[in-house]
Design a protein around this motif. Structure first.
Motif, short mmCIF file in Angstrom:
data_model
loop_
_atom_site.label_atom_id
_atom_site.label_comp_id
_atom_site.label_asym_id
_atom_site.label_seq_id
_atom_site.Cartn_x
_atom_site.Cartn_y
_atom_site.Cartn_z
N LEU A 1 70.73 48.11 95.62
CA LEU A 1 70.04 49.32 95.17
C LEU A 1 70.46 49.67 93.75
O LEU A 1 70.37 50.82 93.32
N SER A 2 70.89 48.69 93.00
CA SER A 2 71.45 48.93 91.67
C SER A 2 70.39 49.41 90.68
O SER A 2 69.19 49.19 90.86
N ASN A 3 70.88 50.08 89.63
CA ASN A 3 70.05 50.52 88.50
C ASN A 3 68.88 51.39 88.94
O ASN A 3 67.72 51.12 88.66
N ASN A 4 69.23 52.45 89.63
CA ASN A 4 68.29 53.49 90.00
C ASN A 4 68.89 54.83 89.59
O ASN A 4 69.80 54.88 88.77
N ASP A 5 68.39 55.92 90.17
CA ASP A 5 68.91 57.25 89.87
C ASP A 5 69.38 57.93 91.16
O ASP A 5 69.22 59.14 91.35
N LEU A 6 69.96 57.16 92.03
CA LEU A 6 70.44 57.69 93.30
C LEU A 6 71.65 58.60 93.09
O LEU A 6 72.49 58.33 92.23
N VAL A 7 71.72 59.64 93.88
CA VAL A 7 72.82 60.60 93.78
C VAL A 7 73.48 60.74 95.14
O VAL A 7 73.11 60.09 96.11
N GLY A 8 74.45 61.62 95.19
CA GLY A 8 75.16 61.86 96.44
C GLY A 8 76.27 60.85 96.65
O GLY A 8 76.60 60.05 95.77
N SER A 9 76.87 60.88 97.80
CA SER A 9 77.96 59.97 98.11
C SER A 9 77.43 58.73 98.82
O SER A 9 76.31 58.71 99.33
N ILE A 10 78.26 57.72 98.86
CA ILE A 10 77.90 56.48 99.54
C ILE A 10 78.04 56.70 101.04
O ILE A 10 79.11 57.13 101.50
N PRO A 11 76.99 56.45 101.83
CA PRO A 11 77.13 56.61 103.28
C PRO A 11 78.30 55.79 103.81
O PRO A 11 78.39 54.58 103.56
N SER A 12 79.21 56.43 104.50
CA SER A 12 80.42 55.74 104.94
C SER A 12 80.10 54.56 105.85
O SER A 12 80.82 53.56 105.86
N CYS A 13 78.99 54.66 106.59
CA CYS A 13 78.65 53.58 107.52
C CYS A 13 78.36 52.27 106.80
O CYS A 13 78.48 51.20 107.39
N LEU A 14 77.96 52.33 105.52
CA LEU A 14 77.65 51.10 104.80
C LEU A 14 78.87 50.19 104.67
O LEU A 14 78.74 48.96 104.66
N MET A 15 80.04 50.78 104.57
CA MET A 15 81.25 49.98 104.45
C MET A 15 82.05 49.91 105.74
O MET A 15 82.89 49.03 105.91
N GLU A 16 81.77 50.84 106.64
CA GLU A 16 82.61 50.94 107.83
C GLU A 16 81.98 50.35 109.09
O GLU A 16 82.70 49.93 110.00
N ASN A 17 80.64 50.30 109.14
CA ASN A 17 79.99 49.92 110.40
C ASN A 17 79.05 48.73 110.29
O ASN A 17 78.45 48.34 111.29
N MET A 18 78.89 48.16 109.11
CA MET A 18 77.93 47.07 108.92
C MET A 18 78.68 45.74 108.98
O MET A 18 79.15 45.22 107.97
N SER A 19 78.76 45.17 110.16
CA SER A 19 79.62 44.00 110.35
C SER A 19 79.04 42.72 109.76
O SER A 19 79.75 41.73 109.63
N HIS A 20 77.74 42.72 109.39
CA HIS A 20 77.14 41.53 108.80
C HIS A 20 76.97 41.65 107.29
O HIS A 20 76.67 40.65 106.63
N LEU A 21 77.15 42.85 106.74
CA LEU A 21 76.88 43.07 105.33
C LEU A 21 77.83 42.26 104.46
O LEU A 21 79.05 42.39 104.57
N ASN A 22 77.25 41.43 103.59
CA ASN A 22 78.03 40.54 102.76
C ASN A 22 78.04 40.96 101.29
O ASN A 22 79.03 40.79 100.59
#
Length: 1077
Positions: A653-674
């Motif tokens: 999702l790089s190079n956009n205008d997203l704000v807010g915090s990073i959803p914790s589940c993206l790093m904590e619950n995604m067991s396949h995310l590489n």
């Protein structure tokens, strides 16, 4: 387009028919001896069969009706049933291929048939139900079990493990193959890999009688390297091993060859790596060896060809397997020899013509330039000829005309050139013609249209020219697949004719880079289109509604990238329910990102003008693996629903205008995310800090945001992490020695944050607790680090000293999907400029500790890091001499030691660094003669400014050596052309062979950004300049650019009066420093 492949299932059926025949034969006797009559079916057996039969129902595809299964009749005479003559117990049940359906799965009544020896339920539908956990263990007499293609899901039941008399086990599922541009077949199946076996060792541990096992499209990925030894240890009688498309990602162990009974090995469509075992040559009965479409490497064991029983060898599409074809004798019984798309080299032997039984031939010549031997024309029985490799040169051989039995002709990735000869039109049996990625030229041959049996034409990536009507191809009555991409063609629509037979069955149309300006109207009439590639054309406007009406139920791969499509996209809010791959990148689509659908595996909508992500976006992406939405105008927060896409392996999702915090589940619950790439947004808050032990992350890029706090210590759970970039944020922490627990970490970028303290282990700590042995890019620039840089610590950076064997040139991740790769990116200062590398070459080895407060001497041990290509230690408080050991860094291209307190002479050894193209030693306390080697003389005085004690030609100051000072008369308009290297990166491109050119964002100053491959700038016109404001800027003034402000206290006031030159100005205002410290 989609082909369903399965192995021969004749043996189980044959055994059942033989059993039935033996029962019938028992009725025939001679007249002198009357044997006892066969026992009728037992009532309990008939009752179980009736209950089982009622659980099935017929469909439109059923070939069996079970009409004979009637109460009150002898079940031993029912369709598909055989009984033991002595007691009337059912011993065989063959419903294979009946096409029946069962809504509730297998009925428990089946397990009352405890005398079953043969059970075949293949080719029926169990409606995606799970096999019962209990029941199979009751079938203790079972020797043959076939549940293939029966549409069940989940794990193989434990009861199957207890069937110790099993001789044949078949739990295969369909392999749906989608063909990519380069014949890289993508295995697709609804529900992906519906059957899972995480412990193959447990499955076969008690199956010592097993002779055949078919587990095609069963997910074996959880077994690792143990898959191989499991068979070697437990199945000594195994003859047939078929594990196609099982997601195996491991080597093939040599111990597999201990099973001397093996006759057939089929391991195609996996990710097997390492070498092909030499010991395969010792399998005395081996007749079939299929290893195609893997990642195997190294030399192919030539002794395998000496096996007299060998009939099939297929190692195609193992691009790193090398070898040389041997001379073949006339007693060979080979029917298939397929080595195409490998790294085979050397002369192709003319003795190949001795293989009189050969039906399929695939040869490769990677490097040795040669023409194909004319003796190949003697293989008159050949039905398939595939030739690949740059070593194949010349024109298409005339002897091809002799191969009149050919059904498949393929020349690919080769050096053949010239026009396609007219004799192609005489190969009347030809159904597949693939001439791609070679140098064929001229018009598309008109004699093609004589080949009425042609079903596939693939001419992509040649130099065909001219304008051709798309409609002309639809006159071929059997054509269903056409690829003309990446030539010099202009495709126009042509007039539609309702009498065309082929258009209704057309499933693949690839017309990338064909100068198309409007969506072909012919697509209106393609009701079965499954693969559509119209990328890299000039199509503009909206995608019409009729297109979505046609595509929504049939398309599985769609590539509309690199066009000018605009407005919204999709059929309502969902593009399609059935598409596996969607690439709409590099267009002008806008509005909310459309939802690709539940079957989607890859969705690339990057570089458009999408403005938002639906709140429920992730909840509808149950199958997606690769999601790329970079370079849009996305605003708002990342929706938490993204974490419901639990199969995600890559999220960009790089190079956009997203704000807010990073959803914790993206790093904590995604067991396949590489790969997680969120760079270049406006995200804030802290990084999640409860990362679990099953972390699969290999690359994290959070650079260019507003993230604060400390780095999460739980990141040590990500043992596969190779790239970590947190540059340009607000991290407030100390140096992360704890990250040395990440054994694969190669890129560590911490620049432009608020890190403090020493770097490396403290004096009291265990030195081993801060070793980074695999680092290649190490960027600490623009922080508040301080202290000494220690000699012994740099000696731990082993990957900067020696190259690893067999490593890939580019840091990338490979995915099963059409053989695609995702190349890791990073943004660092290289050769004085801010550069974003859209792919990281392993030859780029960088240390940047600039713009901190390090003091003391430069560590001499840096001279041991002989692979360094760039070293930046500028803007610190370093003192002492420049170590002569830096002269051993023979790969060094950029050296910046400016704005320190270094003293002494410039080491003569630096003059021997032939690759050094950027040198900045300005603003130190250096003295003495500047080395005068021819190479060092190419550096201007800008490299040495602010060192009043230096003398030599470069600074126009003579040295006291008994000879007159040399005064240089400088030209008014002398310039140097600097050619910035440009890497061409293979884009993701959905496997349609899209080349994406690396975009350079080169920051020349804080307010100007230039792109290009060459910049001209002033050489000897300037006599002095202001030092740079940041280590990210070149340390000298370039023509027609803003004066770069100095960092020293008081500089800003003394330079404010300097006027900025206009773009038309031929003069430059110079601000001269009053102090060089």
């Amino acid at each position: 387009m989609i082909s369903c492949t399965s192995h021969q299932q004749l043996l189980p059926h044959l055994l059942v028919h033989l059993l039935l025949a033996s029962i019938q034969l028992s009725h025939s006797t001679n007249e002198t001896a009357m044997p006892p009559a066969n026992a009728p079916c037992r009532p309990d057996q008939a009752s179980a069969l009736l209950r089982l039969g009622r659980s099935f129902h017929s469909t439109n595809e059923s070939t069996c009706t079970l009409a004979s299964w009637r109460a009150g009749t002898d079940c031993c005479g029912w369709e598909g049933v055989a009984c033991a003559a002595a007691d009337g117990r059912v011993t065989a049940l063959d419903l294979g291929g009946c096409g029946l359906a069962s809504a509730g799965g297998i009925h428990p009544a089946l397990f009352d048939l405890t005398s079953l020896r043969h059970l075949d339920l293949s080719g029926n539908s169990l409606n995606e139900s799970r096999l019962p956990d209990a029941g199979f263990e009751r079938l203790t007499e079972l020797t043959h079990l076939n549940l293939s293609y029966s549409d069940f899901i989940g794990k193989i039941p434990d009861g199957v493990r207890r069937l110790s008399k099993l001789v044949s086990l078949d739990i295969s599922n369909w392999i749906f193959l989608v063909e990519g541009d380069n014949d890289y077949f993508l295995p697709l199946s609804e529900g992906r890999w519906p059957v899972v076996e995480p412990d193959i060792g447990s499955l076969v541990a008690n199956l010592s009688s097993l002779k055949e096992i078919y587990l095609d499209t069963v997910d074996l990925s959880g077994n690792g390297a143990a898959w191989c030894s499991a068979f070697a240890n437990s199945t000594p009688q195994l003859q047939v091993l078929s594990l196609r498309n099982t997601k195996l990602n491991a080597p093939i162990c040599g111990s597999l060859s201990l099973i001397h009974s093996l006759t057939k090995i089929n391991l195609k469509y996996n990710r097997l790596h390492g070498r092909i075992p030499e010991s395969f040559a010792d399998l005395p009965s081996l007749s079939v060896l299929r290893l195609g479409y893997n990642l195997l490497e190294g030399p192919f064991p030539s002794r395998i060809f000496q096996n007299k029983n060998l009939t099939v060898v297929d190692i195609s599409y193992n691009l790193r397997v090398s070898g040389v074809l041997p001379n073949f004798s006339s007693d060979s019984i080979l029917t298939e020899l397929v080595c195409s798309n490998t790294n085979f080299s050397g002369l192709i032997p003319s003795s190949i013509s001795n293989l009189k039984s050969l039906k399929k031939l695939g040869v490769a010549a990677a490097d040795f330039h040669q023409e194909l031997p004319s003796s190949l024309g003697e293989l008159r029985s050949l039905t398939s000829l595939q030739v690949s490799g740059a070593g194949i040169v010349g024109e298409m051989p005339s002897w091809v005309a002799n191969l009149t039995s050919l059904e498949i002709l393929q020349f690919s990735n080769c050096g053949l050139s010239g026009q396609v000869p007219s004799f192609i039109g005489n190969l009347k049996k030809l159904s597949t013609l693939k001439l791609y990625a070679c140098n064929f030229s001229g018009q598309v041959p008109p004699h093609l249209f004589n080949l009425t049996t042609l079903g596939v034409i693939n001419f992509h990536s040649n130099s065909f020219i001219g304008t051709i009507e798309l409609s002309s191809f639809f006159k071929l009555p059997n054509l269903y697949r056409l690829n003309l991409s990446n030539n010099k063609l202009s495709i126009v629509d042509g007039k539609y004719n309702s009498s065309w037979e082929s258009i209704d069955n057309f499933d693949t149309l690839c017309l990338a880079s064909c100068n198309i300006s409007k969506l072909p109207d012919t697509l209106r009439h393609m009701q079965s289109i499954e693969v559509l590639d119209l990328s890299n054309n000039h199509i503009h406007g909206t995608v019409p509604q009729w297109a979505w009406d046609n595509w929504i139920d049939t398309l599985i791969l769609m590539n509309l990238s690199h066009n000018q499509f605009s407005s919204n996209i999709g059929y309502s809010s969902v593009i399609s329910a059935n598409m596996f791959v969607i690439d709409i990148s590099y267009n002008l689509f806008e509005g909310p990102i459309p939802i690709p659908g539940p079957q989607n595996i890859l969705f690339d909508c990057s570089n458009n003008q999408f403005s938002s992500m639906p709140f429920n976006f992730g909840s509808q992406l149950s199958s997606i693996s690769l999601l790329m939405a970079s370079g849009n105008k996305l605003t708002g927060e990342i929706p938490p629903s993204i974490c419901e896409a639990t199969s995600l392996m890559l999220l960009d999702l790089s190079n956009n205008d997203l704000v807010g915090s990073i959803p914790s589940c993206l790093m904590e619950n995604m067991s396949h995310l590489n790969v997680l790439n969120l760079r270049g947004n406006q995200l804030h808050g802290r990084l999640p800090n409860s990362i679990k032990q099953d972390c699969a992350l290999g690359a994290l890029d959070f650079s260019g945001n507003q993230i604060e706090g400390q780095l999460p210590r739980s990141l040590v759970a990500c043992k596969d992490l190779e790239v970590f970039d947190i540059g340009n944020n607000h991290i407030d922490d100390t140096f992360p020695c704890w990250m040395n627990m990440l054994p694969k970490l190669q890129v560590l970028v911490l620049k432009s944050n608020q890190f403090v303290g020493n770097v490396g282990p403290p004096d009291s700590a265990d030195k081993n607790n801060c070793e980074f042995t695999n680092l290649r890019i190490f960027d600490l620039a623009s922080n508040n680090f301080s202290g000494l840089l220690r000699n012994e610590w740099f000696r731990t950076m082993k990957s900067m000293m020696t190259k690893a064997d067999n490593e890939r040139l580019v840091m990338e991740n490979q995915y099963d999907l059409l053989g695609q790769t995702y190349q890791f990116t990073t943004a660092i200062t290289y050769k004085g400029s801010d550069i974003t590398f859209s792919k990281i070459l392993r030859t780029i080895v960088v240390i940047d500790v600039s713009d901190n407060a390090f003091y003391g001497a430069i560590p001499q041990s840096i001279g041991d890091l002989v692979l360094l290509s760039a070293l930046n230690m500028s803007h610190n408080v370093l003192t002492g001499p420049i170590p002569s050991q830096l002269g051993t860094l023979n790969q060094l291209e950029s050296l910046d030691l400016s704005s320190n307190g270094l003293s002494g002479e410039i080491p003569q050894k630096l003059a021997s660094l032939d690759f050094l193209s950027v040198l900045n030693l300005s603003y130190n306390k250096l003295e003495g003669r500047i080395p005068e080697s021819p190479h060092f003389l190419t550096f201007s005085n800008l490299s040495f400014l602010g060192n009043t004690g230096l003398c030599g030609l470069q600074v126009s100051k003579g040295c006291d050596s008994g000879t007159p000072d040399i005064v240089l008369h400088q030209s008014k308009k002398t310039s140097i052309d600097i050619i910035l290297f440009l890497f061409a990166g293979l884009g993701f491109g959905v496997g349609f062979a899209i080349s994406v050119t690396l975009a350079w964002g080169i920051s020349w100053s804080s307010s100007l950004a230039f792109q290009g491959t060459a910049m001209r700038y002033l050489n000897n016109v300037l006599t002095s300049t202001c030092p740079a404001d940041s280590p990210n800027h070149q340390q000298f003034l370039r023509r027609d650019q803003s004066v770069i402000e100095p960092r020293s206290p008081g500089w800003r006031e003394r330079c404010d009066h300097a006027s900025k030159p206009s773009l038309e100005s031929s003069s430059t205002q110079i601000c001269v420093p009053t102090s060089s410290n």
